[in-house]
Design an enzyme around this catalytic site. Structure first.
Site, PDB file in Angstrom:
ATOM      1  N   ASP A  31       0.300  -1.398   0.639  1.00 51.02           N
ATOM      2  CA  ASP A  31      -0.147  -0.177   0.023  1.00 51.02           C
ATOM      3  C   ASP A  31       0.417   1.356  -0.431  1.00 51.02           C
ATOM      4  O   ASP A  31       0.647   2.221  -0.603  1.00 51.02           O
ATOM      5  CB  ASP A  31      -0.880   0.159   1.200  1.00 51.02           C
ATOM      6  CG  ASP A  31      -2.348  -1.146   0.732  1.00 51.02           C
ATOM      7  OD1 ASP A  31      -2.145  -0.976   1.975  1.00 51.02           O
ATOM      8  OD2 ASP A  31      -2.138  -1.716  -0.144  1.00 51.02           O
ATOM      9  N   GLU A  33       3.292   2.088  -1.478  1.00 55.11           N
ATOM     10  CA  GLU A  33       3.935   2.228  -3.019  1.00 55.11           C
ATOM     11  C   GLU A  33       2.613   3.157  -3.919  1.00 55.11           C
ATOM     12  O   GLU A  33       3.166   3.676  -4.332  1.00 55.11           O
ATOM     13  CB  GLU A  33       4.923   1.120  -3.294  1.00 55.11           C
ATOM     14  CG  GLU A  33       5.511   1.202  -4.838  1.00 55.11           C
ATOM     15  CD  GLU A  33       6.937   1.481  -4.738  1.00 55.11           C
ATOM     16  OE1 GLU A  33       6.872   1.722  -5.657  1.00 55.11           O
ATOM     17  OE2 GLU A  33       7.316   1.916  -3.314  1.00 55.11           O
ATOM     18  N   SER A  80     -13.500   6.820  -1.059  1.00 55.47           N
ATOM     19  CA  SER A  80     -12.763   6.568  -0.425  1.00 55.47           C
ATOM     20  C   SER A  80     -11.851   8.310   0.519  1.00 55.47           C
ATOM     21  O   SER A  80     -12.761   8.978  -0.353  1.00 55.47           O
ATOM     22  CB  SER A  80     -11.333   6.187  -1.265  1.00 55.47           C
ATOM     23  OG  SER A  80     -11.038   7.043  -1.724  1.00 55.47           O
ATOM     24  N   LEU A  81     -10.961   7.674   1.363  1.00 55.64           N
ATOM     25  CA  LEU A  81     -10.919   8.878   2.491  1.00 55.64           C
ATOM     26  C   LEU A  81      -9.037   9.040   1.895  1.00 55.64           C
ATOM     27  O   LEU A  81      -8.486   8.715   1.549  1.00 55.64           O
ATOM     28  CB  LEU A  81     -10.940   8.325   3.438  1.00 55.64           C
ATOM     29  CG  LEU A  81     -12.046   8.359   3.995  1.00 55.64           C
ATOM     30  CD1 LEU A  81     -12.176   7.089   5.744  1.00 55.64           C
ATOM     31  CD2 LEU A  81     -13.050   8.456   4.051  1.00 55.64           C
ATOM     32  N   LYS A 114      -9.082   1.517  11.251  1.00 59.42           N
ATOM     33  CA  LYS A 114      -9.678   1.308  10.028  1.00 59.42           C
ATOM     34  C   LYS A 114      -8.602  -0.455   9.856  1.00 59.42           C
ATOM     35  O   LYS A 114      -7.321  -0.489  10.085  1.00 59.42           O
ATOM     36  CB  LYS A 114      -8.541   2.846   9.583  1.00 59.42           C
ATOM     37  CG  LYS A 114      -8.871   2.404   7.766  1.00 59.42           C
ATOM     38  CD  LYS A 114      -7.901   3.107   6.468  1.00 59.42           C
ATOM     39  CE  LYS A 114      -7.849   2.967   5.402  1.00 59.42           C
ATOM     40  NZ  LYS A 114      -7.847   1.456   5.078  1.00 59.42           N
ATOM     41  N   ARG A 135     -17.391  -2.478  -3.103  1.00 63.20           N
ATOM     42  CA  ARG A 135     -17.687  -1.040  -3.154  1.00 63.20           C
ATOM     43  C   ARG A 135     -16.542  -0.854  -5.085  1.00 63.20           C
ATOM     44  O   ARG A 135     -17.288   0.273  -5.789  1.00 63.20           O
ATOM     45  CB  ARG A 135     -16.231   0.355  -2.474  1.00 63.20           C
ATOM     46  CG  ARG A 135     -15.753   1.343  -3.132  1.00 63.20           C
ATOM     47  CD  ARG A 135     -14.734   1.974  -2.043  1.00 63.20           C
ATOM     48  NE  ARG A 135     -13.462   1.723  -1.934  1.00 63.20           N
ATOM     49  CZ  ARG A 135     -12.862   2.076  -2.239  1.00 63.20           C
ATOM     50  NH1 ARG A 135     -12.978   2.722  -0.705  1.00 63.20           N
ATOM     51  NH2 ARG A 135     -11.114   1.450  -1.827  1.00 63.20           N
ATOM     52  N   GLU A 172     -16.890  -3.068   6.621  1.00 66.13           N
ATOM     53  CA  GLU A 172     -15.539  -3.734   6.570  1.00 66.13           C
ATOM     54  C   GLU A 172     -15.456  -5.488   6.315  1.00 66.13           C
ATOM     55  O   GLU A 172     -16.059  -5.994   8.182  1.00 66.13           O
ATOM     56  CB  GLU A 172     -14.588  -3.014   7.128  1.00 66.13           C
ATOM     57  CG  GLU A 172     -12.443  -3.285   5.996  1.00 66.13           C
ATOM     58  CD  GLU A 172     -12.255  -2.626   4.864  1.00 66.13           C
ATOM     59  OE1 GLU A 172     -11.001  -3.025   4.370  1.00 66.13           O
ATOM     60  OE2 GLU A 172     -13.451  -1.687   5.350  1.00 66.13           O
ATOM     61  N   CYS A 409      32.327 -23.562  11.116  1.00 62.25           N
ATOM     62  CA  CYS A 409      33.789 -24.475  10.870  1.00 62.25           C
ATOM     63  C   CYS A 409      33.814 -25.080  10.224  1.00 62.25           C
ATOM     64  O   CYS A 409      34.741 -25.867  10.275  1.00 62.25           O
ATOM     65  CB  CYS A 409      32.939 -25.169  12.174  1.00 62.25           C
ATOM     66  SG  CYS A 409      31.802 -26.310  11.925  1.00 62.25           S
TER      67      CYS A 409
END
Length: 776
Positions: A31, A33, A80-81, A114, A135, A172, A409
């Protein structure tokens, strides 16, 4: 690249990410990126408004609906927010809200986590659930009605009364951490696809074309708002959610009021501290102006409301490059691959290494050196490589090779072998772990073995931390755990961290460790796959180190929670000549194991001849068949010697033939006789009926420890109680027999008083232990 070209490139990349995320359920980047790319595009379009087009990702919410589902148009768009990544971003949001409302006093906000899942819309008509939709792109989603009806906490009919004729609930669908772990374990066992994280699992489960698959997945729903509503149901956001709760819809238990942005920040910090202890994944906090009238006054801009914002936590997932893969050697000789990464900040911490577990995990990921990968860090968990971004693989990416020689070793590295027994036959297969065969001659294994041996839950030798152990090994003062007991004052005084007083204290602590409980000693040996609880089972059930050393793998499987693979690890450890020599050296240093004695009464009484026959894994012969066989033929000799006629008098023809075929094999005869001989030598006595365990005074009782004990640690107190047969629980209930309460005891003591449970203070507890012959 000029601005126009960069804008076109960003749109193309974001569209591809949207397609992978929303259509294929295969996110290609974290998310964080995606947010960076989106914000870069948004900033460029703000600088060059003439380049904004209707199909830009900034002008819509997400991606296209899956063609396999019918499409649903949202009467009220599911927007979306906006995001806040820093405290300054949230304060700026608060300033805009205050300016937009132009009202005195602090603005009232709602605060809620969230959730990291899939946003859905639920449509109720006259109180009945008639439609569920994703959505999608915010305007058009997918009809998932059949699937949402399978989510257990979504009501098919609203409770109570007074709901409007049309009510669209939004929220959600997510998967709890525990549910996710159960699902992945089941998927792995069935040879199916496992999921990278709970969000992917929830999305993939909800968008199944077969709703029966969705029904089998541990999905949950949480409301966060409404869409279209035919009549008013409240004048505040929190008021609406409380009303939805009254109608049977789940809302967040973390829902809170906040007066002004500073209280919002306090909520964000608080839930951020508790984030890892929550039963579900969250990636931030959502703040909304609580008053609906104020929301209407503030309105919307482009793709998001002006009255709400998501304050994101620092990203738990990030992209970085695998620079190399190195191999570390652990206490048991396991050679573990570790990815060396191009440093990147994840969840606020710079990460340059990530665990790869074993070569099977590298094969599952398809990882090569030079790959770009998604790494994840949650809380104190070691960063993990979650996914390879194949689109970014360079041409010179190199496969990962297991070293043939130990990097510490130089000893040979061998792949472990797994032993399985089925239908009377043992088979071996390659395990996922590679091990250095150098044992304590390997410096890495020696250091880790000593660190484990002296640890608090093992021999509890205070004053020997990791650095001190490394120093003693590097100085050549110890080459095995037994060498600790040969250390002299003049050898350690003057070493870094060791003055006269600390040197004397260390030697005193080493001397005091010579009287460990049997369970502590077994745990301290560092047997592969034997943790603290398994060590307690071995000590409590078999009663002596000699029996633990002698026990056959099949006999060990009679003990609680010990399977055949762990049993072979234990057996092979004690068969190893080098390990036997180390144990002999330790016992020769004056070690006096406490609590050794007879076989545990409940173990001795619980094993029957029928139980032994059932555990031989004879085809078609389970516990019931074994009981029938022993009822007719009451000794192992009779069963081995029986012909087909005798066997068919006790069993069905197919079972009788299976028993006859099994014991035709001389190796199986020898195995059965060896098991019987060992059980009888240990003190078992065959009885066709399982006896009730006797002999341990607290068998069947549940005790609880609370408060601070001054004369012993709670771990020691727990050991004492368990040695008497008690189960030590973490909470008080009506089944609790007794509570031991030290100073500072709180809710558990109050609960015990409320339920009338017996309570002992520490002095009374010590007297009780003394009466049972248990020394402090």
């Amino acid at each position: 690249m000029n601005a126009e070209s960069r804008i076109h490139a960003l749109r193309a990349e974001l569209d591809q990410h949207n397609y992978r995320y929303y259509v294929l359920d295969e996110p290609s980047v974290p998310d964080a990126e995606y947010d960076r790319l989106f914000n870069e595009l948004k900033a460029l379009e703000a600088e060059h408004p003439h380049l904004v087009t209707p199909d830009s990702p900034t002008q819509r919410v997400g991606g296209a609906a899956l063609a396999a589902f019918s499409q649903v148009r949202h009467e009220v768009p599911m927007l979306s927010l906006g995001n806040a990544f820093e405290e300054a971003d949230l304060r700026e949001f608060g300033r805009r809200v205050v300016d937009g409302l132009d009202q005195p006093g602090a603005v009232d906000y709602s605060c809620e986590p969230k959730l990291d899942g899939l946003a859905v819309s639920l449509l109720y008509r006259d109180g009945q659930l008639v439609q569920g939709a994703t959505r999608g792109d915010g305007t058009t989603g997918e009809d998932i009605s059949a699937n949402v009806r399978t989510v257990r906490n979504i009501p098919l009919k609203l409770q109570g009364k007074g709901w409007p004729a049309v009510l669209e609930v939004r929220g959600e669908v997510f998967m709890s951490k525990a549910g996710f772990d159960r699902l992945n374990a089941a998927q792995a066992e069935a040879g199916g696809k496992t999921f990278a994280n709970p969000r992917n699992a929830a999305a993939g489960s909800l968008r199944q074309l077969d709703s029966k698959i969705t029904a089998s997945r541990p999905l949950e729903f949480c409301c966060y708002g409404v869409g279209q509503v035919s009549a008013s149901i409240g004048e505040s956001h929190i008021g609406i959610l409380e009303q939805l709760k009254a109608w049977g819809l789940p809302i967040s238990r973390e829902l809170r009021h906040a007066a002004g942005i500073e209280e919002c920040l306090a909520y964000y910090r608080d839930i951020g501290e508790r984030r890892n202890s929550l039963p579900y994944e969250i990636d931030g906090v959502v703040f909304k102006v609580n008053s609906l009238a104020s929301q209407r006054e503030l309105g919307f801009r482009a793709r998001e409301p002006r009255w709400a914002i998501a304050h994101k936590f620092p990203a738990m997932e990030e992209l970085t490059e695998v620079l190399d893969v190195e191999f570390q050697v652990g206490r048991t000789g396991a050679v573990t691959p570790v990815a060396r990464l191009k440093p990147v900040k994840v969840a606020g911490v710079t990460v340059s290494n990530a665990t790869l577990h074993n070569m099977d995990e590298i094969a599952r990921l398809g990882l090569r050196i030079g790959d770009t990968v998604i790494i994840r860090r949650a809380g104190d968990v070691i960063p993990q490589v979650m996914q390879v971004v194949l689109e970014r693989r360079p041409e010179d990416a190199r496969p990962v090779q297991v070293p043939s020689a130990c990097p510490v070793c130089g000893s040979q590295v061998e792949r472990t072998q797994l032993v399985k027994r089925s239908k009377g036959k043992e088979t071996t297969s390659e395990g996922a772990v590679y091990r250095c065969v150098g044992r304590l001659a390997c410096g890495a294994q020696l250091k880790q073995a000593i660190i484990h041996y002296v640890s608090r839950r093992a021999m509890d030798i205070d004053g020997l931390g990791e650095k001190s152990v490394e120093q003693l090994v590097d100085e050549g003062l110890i080459g095995s755990p037994a060498d600790l007991y040969k250390l002299q004052f003049d050898q350690i005084v003057g070493l870094e961290g060791f003055a006269e007083v600390s040197s004397k204290k260390l030697l005193d602590a080493i001397e005091a460790s010579k009287r460990p409980s049997l369970a502590r000693f077994i745990y301290a040996l560092g047997i592969p796959d034997v943790g603290e609880e398994t060590a307690k089972v071995l000590a409590r059930s078999l009663g002596s180190l000699a029996r633990v050393q002698q026990a056959l793998p099949q006999v060990l499987t009679y003990l609680p929670d010990i399977g055949l693979e762990v049993a072979y690890e234990i057996h092979n450890f004690f068969e190893d000549e080098h390990n036997c020599k180390v144990i002999e050296q330790l016992l020769g240093c004056g070690m006096q194991l406490q609590d050794e004695g007879e076989l545990a009464a409940e173990f001795a009484a619980s094993t029957t001849l029928a139980g032994m026959i059932a555990k031989l894994d004879i085809a078609s012969v389970g516990p019931t068949g074994a009981e029938k066989l022993v009822a007719k033929l009451d000794s192992l000799d009779k069963i081995i010697a029986a012909d087909g006629i005798d066997l068919r008098q006790a069993l069905a023809a197919k079972q009788a033939e299976a028993v006859r075929e099994f014991f035709k094999d001389e190796a199986n005869q020898k195995l059965a006789r060896d098991i019987e001989a060992q059980l009888l030598a240990f003190g078992m006595h065959w009885n066709s009926e399982k006896k009730v365990a006797e002999g341990l005074p607290l068998a069947g009782q549940t005790w609880v420890l609370t408060g601070t004990l001054e004369r012993m640690s709670r771990d020691i107190a727990k050991e004492k109680l368990e040695s008497l047969g008690a189960k030590v629980a973490g909470s008080v209930s009506g089944k609790t027999h007794c509570v031991v309460a030290g100073p500072g005891a709180g809710s558990k003591l109050a609960k015990a008083s409320e339920l009338g449970v017996k309570v002992l203070d520490e002095d009374a507890f010590v007297v009780f232990l003394d009466e049972q012959g248990i020394a402090i």
